[in-house]
Write a protein that holds these residues in place. Structure first.
Motif, PDB file in Angstrom:
ATOM      1  N   CYS A  14      38.227  20.716  25.396  1.00 59.37           N
ATOM      2  CA  CYS A  14      39.160  21.356  26.321  1.00 59.37           C
ATOM      3  C   CYS A  14      38.358  21.924  27.483  1.00 59.37           C
ATOM      4  O   CYS A  14      37.121  21.940  27.460  1.00 59.37           O
ATOM      5  N   VAL A  15      39.067  22.375  28.487  1.00 62.59           N
ATOM      6  CA  VAL A  15      38.437  22.940  29.668  1.00 62.59           C
ATOM      7  C   VAL A  15      38.956  24.371  29.821  1.00 62.59           C
ATOM      8  O   VAL A  15      40.114  24.655  29.509  1.00 62.59           O
ATOM      9  N   ASP A  16      38.088  25.272  30.228  1.00 63.58           N
ATOM     10  CA  ASP A  16      38.504  26.652  30.471  1.00 63.58           C
ATOM     11  C   ASP A  16      39.199  26.736  31.823  1.00 63.58           C
ATOM     12  O   ASP A  16      38.858  25.998  32.756  1.00 63.58           O
ATOM     13  N   SER A  17      40.146  27.640  31.939  1.00 63.98           N
ATOM     14  CA  SER A  17      40.917  27.760  33.177  1.00 63.98           C
ATOM     15  C   SER A  17      40.025  28.065  34.381  1.00 63.98           C
ATOM     16  O   SER A  17      40.345  27.687  35.503  1.00 63.98           O
ATOM     17  N   SER A  18      38.897  28.709  34.141  1.00 62.11           N
ATOM     18  CA  SER A  18      37.978  29.058  35.244  1.00 62.11           C
ATOM     19  C   SER A  18      36.995  27.937  35.585  1.00 62.11           C
ATOM     20  O   SER A  18      36.273  28.031  36.579  1.00 62.11           O
ATOM     21  N   ASP A  19      36.966  26.873  34.795  1.00 63.98           N
ATOM     22  CA  ASP A  19      36.081  25.742  35.088  1.00 63.98           C
ATOM     23  C   ASP A  19      36.558  25.007  36.331  1.00 63.98           C
ATOM     24  O   ASP A  19      37.758  24.915  36.596  1.00 63.98           O
ATOM     25  N   THR A  20      35.623  24.439  37.065  1.00 60.95           N
ATOM     26  CA  THR A  20      36.009  23.665  38.242  1.00 60.95           C
ATOM     27  C   THR A  20      36.586  22.316  37.809  1.00 60.95           C
ATOM     28  O   THR A  20      36.328  21.842  36.691  1.00 60.95           O
ATOM     29  N   ALA A  24      35.567  19.660  34.818  1.00 61.31           N
ATOM     30  CA  ALA A  24      36.561  19.060  33.922  1.00 61.31           C
ATOM     31  C   ALA A  24      36.451  17.534  33.945  1.00 61.31           C
ATOM     32  O   ALA A  24      36.532  16.882  32.901  1.00 61.31           O
ATOM     33  N   ALA A  25      36.250  16.960  35.124  1.00 62.46           N
ATOM     34  CA  ALA A  25      36.119  15.503  35.238  1.00 62.46           C
ATOM     35  C   ALA A  25      34.888  15.005  34.473  1.00 62.46           C
ATOM     36  O   ALA A  25      34.958  13.985  33.779  1.00 62.46           O
ATOM     37  N   LYS A  63      41.216  17.613  48.600  1.00 61.63           N
ATOM     38  CA  LYS A  63      40.751  18.919  48.124  1.00 61.63           C
ATOM     39  C   LYS A  63      39.360  18.782  47.509  1.00 61.63           C
ATOM     40  O   LYS A  63      38.972  17.711  47.068  1.00 61.63           O
ATOM     41  N   ASP A  64      38.645  19.880  47.463  1.00 67.53           N
ATOM     42  CA  ASP A  64      37.283  19.899  46.948  1.00 67.53           C
ATOM     43  C   ASP A  64      37.299  20.177  45.443  1.00 67.53           C
ATOM     44  O   ASP A  64      37.630  21.288  45.025  1.00 67.53           O
ATOM     45  N   PRO A  65      36.931  19.203  44.599  1.00 66.91           N
ATOM     46  CA  PRO A  65      36.952  19.407  43.155  1.00 66.91           C
ATOM     47  C   PRO A  65      35.928  20.426  42.654  1.00 66.91           C
ATOM     48  O   PRO A  65      36.037  20.918  41.542  1.00 66.91           O
ATOM     49  N   ALA A  70      40.463  24.545  37.248  1.00 67.77           N
ATOM     50  CA  ALA A  70      41.417  23.828  36.395  1.00 67.77           C
ATOM     51  C   ALA A  70      42.761  24.543  36.347  1.00 67.77           C
ATOM     52  O   ALA A  70      43.817  23.902  36.366  1.00 67.77           O
ATOM     53  N   SER A  71      42.748  25.865  36.314  1.00 70.19           N
ATOM     54  CA  SER A  71      43.993  26.632  36.230  1.00 70.19           C
ATOM     55  C   SER A  71      44.914  26.376  37.420  1.00 70.19           C
ATOM     56  O   SER A  71      46.131  26.510  37.305  1.00 70.19           O
ATOM     57  N   GLU A  72      44.349  25.997  38.548  1.00 69.06           N
ATOM     58  CA  GLU A  72      45.149  25.742  39.744  1.00 69.06           C
ATOM     59  C   GLU A  72      45.970  24.453  39.630  1.00 69.06           C
ATOM     60  O   GLU A  72      46.878  24.227  40.428  1.00 69.06           O
TER      61      GLU A  72
END
Length: 138
Positions: A14-20, A24-25, A63-65, A70-72
């Motif tokens: 999983c990915v944390d909401s604060s991760d970019t 995540a990719a 947009k800039d990944p 991730a939360s966005e």
């Protein structure tokens, strides 16, 4: 009756909401998956992030990944199942909501993920085929 716990992947990546989104990719590529649950600071499920989200909602829009979290990209209510749910119910949810993967939660805590492919490996072809057809109708 086959329960979701019998076919789900436990302890999924999983990915944390604060991760970019870029992080995540990379995590998706490393795990060879097309979707990751988004986990909040409180360790509860906040959403799902798909490779399609990254392409359509980030890259295609310029947009800039690296700057986007991730939360966005989490939006709407996440469709989930519980470990004790019948797999037939999970397939019905997949078809109704046209999703290929469902997070498995106890309360709001992520305990697994069940994918269309998991069902295909464990269930009658006709039932899974109907679900695949329903998901693909959009």
């Amino acid at each position: 009756m086959t329960q979701v716990r019998e076919i789900m992947t436990s302890d999924p990546a999983c990915v944390d909401s604060s991760d970019t989104v870029a992080h995540a990719a990379r995590k998706m590529a490393d795990a060879d998956v097309g979707a990751l649950p988004i986990r909040g600071e409180d360790n509860q499920l906040k959403g799902m992030l798909t490779d399609r989200d990254i392409v359509v909602r980030v890259l295609a829009e310029g947009k800039d990944p690296v700057a986007l979290h991730a939360s966005e990209l989490a939006r709407g209510d996440v469709v989930t199942v519980r470990p004790d749910d019948d797999v037939a119910e999970a397939l019905d949810k997949m078809a109704r909501h046209q999703v290929r993967r469902l997070p498995v939660v106890e309360g709001q805590r992520l305990v697994g993920i069940v994918a269309q492919a998991d069902a295909a490996r464990h269930l009658d072809e006709r039932k899974v085929g109907g679900t695949v057809e329903s998901i693909s109708e959009s």
